[in-house]
Design a protein around this motif. Structure first.
Motif, short mmCIF file in Angstrom:
data_model
loop_
_atom_site.label_atom_id
_atom_site.label_comp_id
_atom_site.label_asym_id
_atom_site.label_seq_id
_atom_site.Cartn_x
_atom_site.Cartn_y
_atom_site.Cartn_z
N ILE A 120 0.82 -1.21 0.00
CA ILE A 120 0.00 0.00 0.00
C ILE A 120 0.85 1.26 0.00
CG2 ILE A 120 -1.80 1.27 1.24
CD1 ILE A 120 -2.73 -1.37 0.08
N ILE A 121 1.93 1.29 0.79
CA ILE A 121 2.68 2.54 0.99
C ILE A 121 4.17 2.42 0.63
CG2 ILE A 121 1.10 3.36 2.75
CD1 ILE A 121 3.11 2.50 4.87
N PHE A 122 4.60 1.26 0.16
CA PHE A 122 6.03 1.09 -0.13
C PHE A 122 6.28 0.99 -1.63
CE2 PHE A 122 5.34 -0.97 4.06
CZ PHE A 122 6.05 -0.05 4.83
N ARG A 123 5.57 1.75 -2.43
CA ARG A 123 5.74 1.69 -3.88
C ARG A 123 6.91 2.59 -4.31
NH1 ARG A 123 2.45 -1.40 -6.43
NH2 ARG A 123 0.52 -2.10 -5.42
N GLY A 124 7.38 2.34 -5.54
CA GLY A 124 8.50 3.13 -6.03
C GLY A 124 9.83 2.72 -5.42
N LYS A 125 9.92 1.46 -4.93
CA LYS A 125 11.15 0.97 -4.29
C LYS A 125 11.47 -0.43 -4.79
CE LYS A 125 10.24 3.63 -0.07
NZ LYS A 125 10.04 3.59 1.40
N VAL A 126 12.62 -0.93 -4.37
CA VAL A 126 13.03 -2.30 -4.69
C VAL A 126 12.81 -3.15 -3.43
CG1 VAL A 126 14.92 -3.81 -5.39
CG2 VAL A 126 14.77 -1.49 -6.32
N HIS A 127 12.12 -4.30 -3.60
CA HIS A 127 11.83 -5.18 -2.47
C HIS A 127 12.31 -6.59 -2.77
CE1 HIS A 127 9.30 -2.05 -0.71
NE2 HIS A 127 8.76 -1.90 -1.91
N PHE A 128 12.92 -7.23 -1.76
CA PHE A 128 13.31 -8.63 -1.89
C PHE A 128 12.21 -9.51 -1.29
CE2 PHE A 128 17.35 -6.46 -2.23
CZ PHE A 128 17.97 -7.16 -3.26
N PRO B 185 -2.73 -2.96 4.59
CA PRO B 185 -3.96 -3.28 3.86
C PRO B 185 -5.19 -3.40 4.75
CG PRO B 185 -2.14 -4.57 2.99
CD PRO B 185 -1.62 -3.87 4.20
N ALA B 186 -5.04 -3.99 5.94
CA ALA B 186 -6.19 -4.15 6.83
C ALA B 186 -6.73 -2.81 7.30
CB ALA B 186 -5.80 -5.02 8.03
N THR B 187 -5.83 -1.88 7.60
CA THR B 187 -6.25 -0.55 8.05
C THR B 187 -6.96 0.21 6.93
OG1 THR B 187 -4.41 -0.44 9.62
CG2 THR B 187 -5.44 1.64 9.01
N LEU B 188 -6.40 0.14 5.73
CA LEU B 188 -7.04 0.83 4.59
C LEU B 188 -8.43 0.26 4.36
CD1 LEU B 188 -6.64 2.94 2.36
CD2 LEU B 188 -5.86 1.09 0.88
N HIS B 189 -8.56 -1.07 4.46
CA HIS B 189 -9.88 -1.69 4.25
C HIS B 189 -10.87 -1.28 5.34
CE1 HIS B 189 -12.66 -4.65 2.67
NE2 HIS B 189 -12.88 -5.06 3.90
N SER B 190 -10.41 -1.19 6.58
CA SER B 190 -11.31 -0.79 7.68
C SER B 190 -11.77 0.66 7.51
CB SER B 190 -10.63 -0.99 9.03
OG SER B 190 -9.60 -0.04 9.22
N ILE B 191 -10.88 1.54 7.01
CA ILE B 191 -11.26 2.93 6.74
C ILE B 191 -12.32 2.96 5.66
CG2 ILE B 191 -10.43 5.13 5.82
CD1 ILE B 191 -7.73 4.51 7.13
N ARG B 192 -12.13 2.14 4.66
CA ARG B 192 -13.13 2.08 3.57
C ARG B 192 -14.49 1.63 4.10
NH1 ARG B 192 -12.88 -2.01 -1.66
NH2 ARG B 192 -14.97 -1.57 -2.41
#
Length: 531
Positions: free
Chosen positions: A295-303, A354-361
């Protein structure tokens, strides 16, 4: 290309026509048959390029069909599906060069993978035939063949069994071994980022070429596989192991910067562990799940081995009273800006998982539904708009998608409440709908749905303004139209009754006399001008 679908179960055929976007696979015409005899007649009239066929049918099996077409030197694709997995069926299908053997219920992803494999094989065979005529060698197609091999591996068009993979490698004459270790470098871009800015095919071409050049220092490398899902565009790039993880991180960061500069989009890169070739399809699925939960870690490299870390010690709850008041005050801008600030604050504090965003929705929707109920507006009708449904499906994907959905929901809700509060406007709209549709079967629920109100509430408002019930107004509209037809047309009384929306002649005559004091015949005789 032309495809023939064969199954004695009509709903299955209709489902196949509906769930697959055939044009995406180059199929411009689909034919259907419900038994082998009809299928054979269609085959002889217009030979298809691909056949998708059930095995078990009462008037001849799918195996009978593939034997019949192969005897007629048919070289097109053939995909089987059946309710029961059977070694005997499968082995017979393979002996007649079937492209795939799928077990019901049909999985859309596997069917499309099988279809793509069959189409690619058909194109390849036809291309190779053409090359042989021109004296060209198969080696000129090596890159194309290898790219399709990797695509089949990633989508499980080739079963993830070592022996079957080895067989495919030998069949395609590829310089590969099943013992090798590979990694997946996955590049993801949400679809919502590109809406209105890029043609999807052009974007995929640009992204795959840029990724190929940065990672492999070669344009259009055969291990760069572009594909898309309902929510994102992806580039899957296969790298040979062992590899230098930090070097791949640097490459990913460079690719992110180049995409921002030249493609004007934010990509996210995911790097897997090294795995066997048979594990690549499962690894792709795992990286896609990782991307979906990002949700909030886009624009980066993740392993793959490093999960996202959110601070979930204190669960967040939306201030529903505050937003309910803003809806009452119809403050669109304050509602949207308030949500945006809350999400930004949670992001800064690393609390927006993701769970927090869904609960806000869910909390936000509860506020919206409460306001709609208070104003007698039916939410399921109001939000049946195709655009809002699509935004709702993507709302949990990212902050950007959530805000697009929240903006649309807020605008629709407040605009509808304002409309509902203007009873004159609502009644006028209902009247216009009745005048436009009086010839059809029409209920007060139909009229209410058009103005997004409950039937009881609209009936109350309509009666207060017009002095008539909705049914009375509808009949008045129909009788006025009937009077005009009686005087201006030569249609019979029964024809006029049907044309003005009445089910029966007797009911038409009853209503007509009640409203005019005369029967339809008497009215026509008395008022029709002499010719």
């Amino acid at each position: 290309m032309r495809c023939l679908l064969i199954d004695d179960d009509i709903p299955t055929v209709e489902a196949l026509l509906r769930i697959v976007n055939w044009s995406d696979h180059g199929v411009g015409e689909t034919m259907t048959a419900y038994n082998i005899q009809d299928a054979q007649r269609l085959f002889e009239a217009a030979r298809p390029d691909i056949i998708v066929c059930d095995i078990e049918m009462p008037r001849g099996s799918g195996l009978d069909m593939i034997k019949w077409v192969r005897e007629r030197e048919y070289d097109g694709g053939f995909i089987f599906f059946t309710c029961h997995e059977s070694f005997e069926f499968a082995s017979t299908a393979i002996s007649y060069n079937a492209d795939a053997y799928l077990v019901k219920p049909i999985d859309k992803t596997k069917l499309e993978a099988a279809l793509r494999k069959a189409v690619d094989a058909l194109k390849q065979n036809r291309m190779l035939d053409e090359y042989s005529k021109l004296g060209m060698t198969w080696i000129k197609n090596k890159e194309w063949v290898e790219r399709n091999f990797w695509r089949d591996i990633l989508t499980e068009a080739i079963s993830p069994r070592t022996d079957l993979i080895q067989w495919e490698i030998r069949k395609r004459e590829l310089p590969l071994t099943v013992e090798g270790a590979y990694g997946l470098f996955l590049v993801g871009v949400p679809r919502s980022q590109l809406e209105g800015h890029w043609d999807s095919s052009i974007f995929q071409y640009a992204l795959s070429n840029l990724g190929s050049e940065v990672l492999f220092r070669q344009v259009n490398h055969d291990r760069v596989i572009p594909y898309q899902t309902e929510s994102a565009f992806y580039n899957a790039m296969i790298v040979e192991g062992p590899f230098d993880a930090e070097q791949l991180r640097d490459i990913g960061e460079r690719l992110i910067a180049l995409c921002a500069q030249y493609l004007k989009c934010t990509i996210t890169c995911y790097i897997s562990e090294t795995v066997a070739i048979s594990e690549l399809s499962r690894t792709r699925e795992q990286l896609e799940l990782l991307d979906a939960s990002n949700i909030i870690f886009r624009g980066k490299v993740h392993f793959q081995k490093d999960p996202f870390h959110y601070d979930t010690t204190d669960r967040y709850a939306l201030d529903m009273d505050r937003f309910a008041l803003l809806f009452v005050q119809k403050e669109k801008i304050q509602i949207v800006n308030g949500l945006k600030k809350e999400l930004e604050r949670l992001t800064e504090q690393n609390k927006l998982d993701p769970a927090t965003l869904h609960s806000i929705r869910e909390d936000f929707l509860q506020v919206v539904y409460s306001m709609l109920l208070r104003n007698h507006i039916q939410a399921h009708r109001l939000f049946a708009d195709e655009t809002i449904l699509q935004l709702a499906q993507q709302a949990d994907s990212s902050v950007f998608d959530f805000m697009k959905w929240a903006q649309a929901i807020t605008d629709k809700t407040i605009d509808s409440i304002r409309e509902a509060l203007k009873s004159e406007g609502v009644v006028d709209k209902a009247k216009r709908f009745i005048h436009e549709h009086y010839k059809q079967e029409l209920s007060r629920e139909d009229v209410a749905a058009h103005v997004y109100l409950t039937a009881d509430y609209l009936a109350k408002v309509f009666k207060a303004e017009t002095g008539l019930a909705i049914k009375e107004y509808l009949n008045e509209c129909r009788i006025n139209a009937a009077k005009q037809l009686l005087l201006e047309s030569k249609s019979s009384i029964s024809e006029i009754a049907l044309e003005t929306g009445f089910d029966t002649l007797s009911y038409f005559s009853t209503v007509f006399k009640k409203m005019t004091g005369e029967t339809p015949n008497a009215y026509r005789s008395k008022h029709k001008p002499l010719q």
